[in-house]
Motif scaffolding. Sequence first.
Motif, mmCIF file in Angstrom:
data_model
loop_
_atom_site.group_PDB
_atom_site.id
_atom_site.type_symbol
_atom_site.label_atom_id
_atom_site.label_comp_id
_atom_site.label_asym_id
_atom_site.label_seq_id
_atom_site.Cartn_x
_atom_site.Cartn_y
_atom_site.Cartn_z
ATOM 1 N N THR A 268 -25.674 -16.461 20.134
ATOM 2 C CA THR A 268 -26.456 -15.626 21.073
ATOM 3 C C THR A 268 -25.720 -14.355 21.497
ATOM 4 N N LYS B 290 -31.070 -5.735 25.030
ATOM 5 C CA LYS B 290 -30.486 -6.085 23.724
ATOM 6 C C LYS B 290 -31.409 -7.054 22.993
ATOM 7 N N SER C 282 -29.580 -18.450 27.297
ATOM 8 C CA SER C 282 -28.540 -18.456 28.326
ATOM 9 C C SER C 282 -27.754 -17.143 28.327
ATOM 10 N N PRO C 283 -27.604 -16.527 29.505
ATOM 11 C CA PRO C 283 -26.753 -15.335 29.607
ATOM 12 C C PRO C 283 -25.283 -15.718 29.788
ATOM 13 N N SER D 259 -31.812 -10.822 38.422
ATOM 14 C CA SER D 259 -32.816 -10.226 37.530
ATOM 15 C C SER D 259 -33.980 -11.217 37.411
ATOM 16 N N PRO E 65 -31.819 -13.211 28.144
ATOM 17 C CA PRO E 65 -30.492 -13.554 28.673
ATOM 18 C C PRO E 65 -30.086 -12.517 29.708
ATOM 19 N N SER E 66 -30.702 -12.608 30.861
ATOM 20 C CA SER E 66 -30.477 -11.661 31.955
ATOM 21 C C SER E 66 -29.813 -12.389 33.102
ATOM 22 N N ASN E 67 -29.365 -11.628 34.078
ATOM 23 C CA ASN E 67 -28.746 -12.247 35.244
ATOM 24 C C ASN E 67 -29.743 -13.229 35.879
ATOM 25 N N VAL F 139 -21.429 -12.405 29.774
ATOM 26 C CA VAL F 139 -20.985 -11.444 28.759
ATOM 27 C C VAL F 139 -20.574 -10.147 29.471
ATOM 28 N N LYS F 140 -21.306 -9.823 30.529
ATOM 29 C CA LYS F 140 -21.042 -8.609 31.305
ATOM 30 C C LYS F 140 -21.720 -8.785 32.667
ATOM 31 N N GLY G 262 -32.072 -5.979 32.910
ATOM 32 C CA GLY G 262 -31.693 -4.702 32.322
ATOM 33 C C GLY G 262 -30.996 -4.835 30.975
ATOM 34 N N VAL G 263 -29.673 -4.691 30.988
ATOM 35 C CA VAL G 263 -28.911 -4.565 29.743
ATOM 36 C C VAL G 263 -29.030 -5.782 28.810
ATOM 37 N N MET H 19 -25.086 -10.864 21.117
ATOM 38 C CA MET H 19 -25.815 -9.833 20.352
ATOM 39 C C MET H 19 -24.979 -8.567 20.192
#
Length: 309
Positions: free
Chosen positions: A291, A17, A227-228, A202, A196-198, A235-236, A12-13, A293
């Motif tokens: 990375t 991005k 890498s997330p 994800s 860069p997702s979970n 990041v979140k 998702g988020v 964003m």
Amino acid sequence: MSEDYYVILAGGVGAAKFIEGLVNVVKPELLKIIVNTGDDIELFGLKICPDLDIITYTLANLVDKEKGWGFVDETYNCLRILKTYYETGWFNAGDKDLATHIYRTDLFTRGYTKAQITEMICKKLGVKSQLIPMCNETVETFIGTHDGEIHFEEYYIKERCEPEVLDVKFKGIENVKPVNGILDYIKNARKILICPSNPIVSIGTILQVPKIKKTLMKEKSKVFAISPIIEGAAVKGPAAPLMQALGLEVSCVGVATFYKEFLEHFIIDNKDCKLKPRIEELGINAYCYDTLMINLKKKRNLAQFIINL
Ligand code: GDP
């Protein structure tokens, strides 16, 4: 023979991005975006596909950029009343967003598949990239906690990721098939880009769809991931507790370890460059780049860097 398009694996988020940057450096028509549907949930009698909606609204330029999800300039009048009828009013469905859920549910009732419905929504909203749900069947992610299993959306939104994560289950995943075309798209793509997702709920969900991981393994030389995890933290969102629950180190090395069977190129943050040798020990080429964003320029630069590699 590689064809002139890119396959993207997306949540998702974090994914949205990166994809926003990508459509600034390659034509949106060249993207085939395979989206996680393990977060999908049915609430208020409506079929909700959070990751598909985030990517769709982003590409349609309708997303609330501040939040990274939902429509911009959203109102919550309907939800206020829904809360009096249902206990599931913790799900942040805005008025405009509910319109998408109503349309999707109506199309399901009329017999269309999730892939067809996604295509119809994208067309109506003017999205030029091809969005493909990972499968048409229902898969639901459940988080095991000390108080029993809860749906991932409930863990994430209602419980604010507070309960300790004991395990993660993708209910129904054994019986699904990748949506028609996905495997061929992976085989023939110029590059396969993992957002860069979970990595667990994800990308990990997409990887559990039968045959997808095996197909990626055969195309390893074309697989690039970002890498997330930066400096040992997400990041979140709940990537860290979920990785911990699966026994992975919470770092870009942990993500690389999780992806290593099918990953040849891994972009880690400049702040993690000291970990490059550990990634290379796994047989993966590592590249350091900024990375995080935080604006369109950074999204675009990261996308351009990967396209050029
Ligand atoms: P969700 O399904 O909406 O939670 O979204 P995703 O699975 O696509 O993304 C969540 C992941 O994106 C988290 O693990 C974040 O660490 C990661 N993420 C979000 N923003 C950024 C960013 O700017 N840079 C990087 N490297 N990762 C990010």
